[in-house]
Design an enzyme around this catalytic site. Structure first.
Site, PDB file in Angstrom:
ATOM      1  N   HIS A  49       0.837  -1.201   0.000  1.00 35.53           N
ATOM      2  CA  HIS A  49       0.000   0.000   0.000  1.00 35.53           C
ATOM      3  C   HIS A  49       0.873   1.253   0.000  1.00 35.53           C
ATOM      4  CE1 HIS A  49       0.595   1.342   4.238  1.00 35.53           C
ATOM      5  NE2 HIS A  49       0.899   0.066   4.428  1.00 35.53           N
ATOM      6  N   HIS A  53       0.758   5.803  -1.473  1.00 33.65           N
ATOM      7  CA  HIS A  53       0.224   6.837  -2.354  1.00 33.65           C
ATOM      8  C   HIS A  53       1.068   6.882  -3.635  1.00 33.65           C
ATOM      9  CE1 HIS A  53      -2.465   8.036   0.763  1.00 33.65           C
ATOM     10  NE2 HIS A  53      -1.533   8.544   1.545  1.00 33.65           N
TER      11      HIS A  53
END
Length: 287
Positions: free
Chosen positions: A141, A143
């Site tokens: 995970h 951004h």
């Protein structure tokens, strides 16, 4: 030169202008072709590097004579989380479940938190995700923008998931996050800490933190690493993002219906998300 231009007949001047325009078009066309050739060369080099790394990895692992991983244990999920879409809440569920369901959770750290990786970092990321056997099954995970693994010639591609949010609600949330942070790291000083201006006041004064261009942010996360993806308002970027969402993502949820997203994930991928729905409901009741 000035004297020559005055003395030239109008027809000759027109021909000269047309010749110059044609020459400029030819030059621009050649530059575009060179850019395309450079991009193709970079992708070819990247694929070659990944192939070499995989070969070395296989040679190093050969002495172990290890059997192939079971299908469920060879799975990799990438959650390239869009900021302020309840991504932290959802990621915490993965952290809470990883020990119980026996999978690994790994955070994708990029240089200066840039969602676009350099070509070299893309190669390293693809290599790590596809060959790091000890970290499978894995839930990555971060951004970071969507990355097409097939461009690097790897055999297996990870499964992508994500969550989107109403663009205005997401922008308002991000605006106040920059000023007041969140409950997960309350002591961390934020970039706009101390700024008491409300979002409405920001809009009225034409501030940069609430500019309409900020509503575009979710598109590039699905579009990918191409520079055009980050060109606000690009029709090509929007179409590419829509194509990737439909064809490359296993599931994309909506922040406002996060529980439904988690329920579907638990049904589709129990290897990772068994127990996720109850965990989410318990956390919601305790707030």
């Amino acid at each position: 030169m000035r004297l020559l231009r005055i003395m030239m007949p109008p027809r000759i001047q027109l021909l000269a202008v047309l010749a110059f325009a044609v020459a400029m078009l030819l030059i621009e066309n050649q530059i575009q072709k060179l850019d395309e050739s450079r991009a193709k060369l970079e992708r070819t080099i990247a694929r070659h590097e990944v192939t070499e790394v995989e070969q070395r990895h296989n040679e190093d692992a050969g002495w172990r004579e290890s059997s192939p991983l079971a299908e469920d244990d060879d799975m990799v999920i990438i959650y390239n989380r869009v900021p302020k879409t309840a991504s932290t809440s959802f990621t915490n569920i993965a952290y809470d479940l990883c020990a119980k369901n026996h999978f690994h959770v790994l955070h994708i750290n990029t240089t200066k938190n840039n969602p676009v990786m350099s070509l070299q970092d893309q190669v390293r990321f693809v290599r790590n995700v596809t060959t790091w056997r000890e970290m499978k099954p894995g839930f990555y995970h971060g951004h970071v923008a969507y990355l097409d693994f097939s461009k690097y010639g790897v055999k297996g591609k990870p499964m992508y998931i994500n969550v989107v949010r109403d663009p205005i609600e997401r922008l308002v949330s991000y605006y106040y996050f920059l000023r007041f942070g969140d409950d997960y790291r309350p002591g961390l000083k934020r970039r706009k800490q101390g700024d008491k201006k409300t979002f409405d006041e920001c809009v009225s004064s034409g501030g940069s933190d609430c500019a309409p261009e900020k509503l575009w942010l979710q598109i590039p996360f699905f579009c990918g690493h191409h520079s055009e993806c980050w060109n606000v308002g690009s029709r090509w970027a929007l179409e590419q993002a829509k194509y990737n969402l439909v064809n490359e993502y296993l599931l994309v949820g909506v922040t406002e219906e996060l529980e439904d997203f988690i329920m579907i994930l638990e049904a589709a991928l129990p290897r990772f998300f068994k127990g996720a729905t109850e965990l989410y409901r318990t956390a919601s009741r305790s707030r």
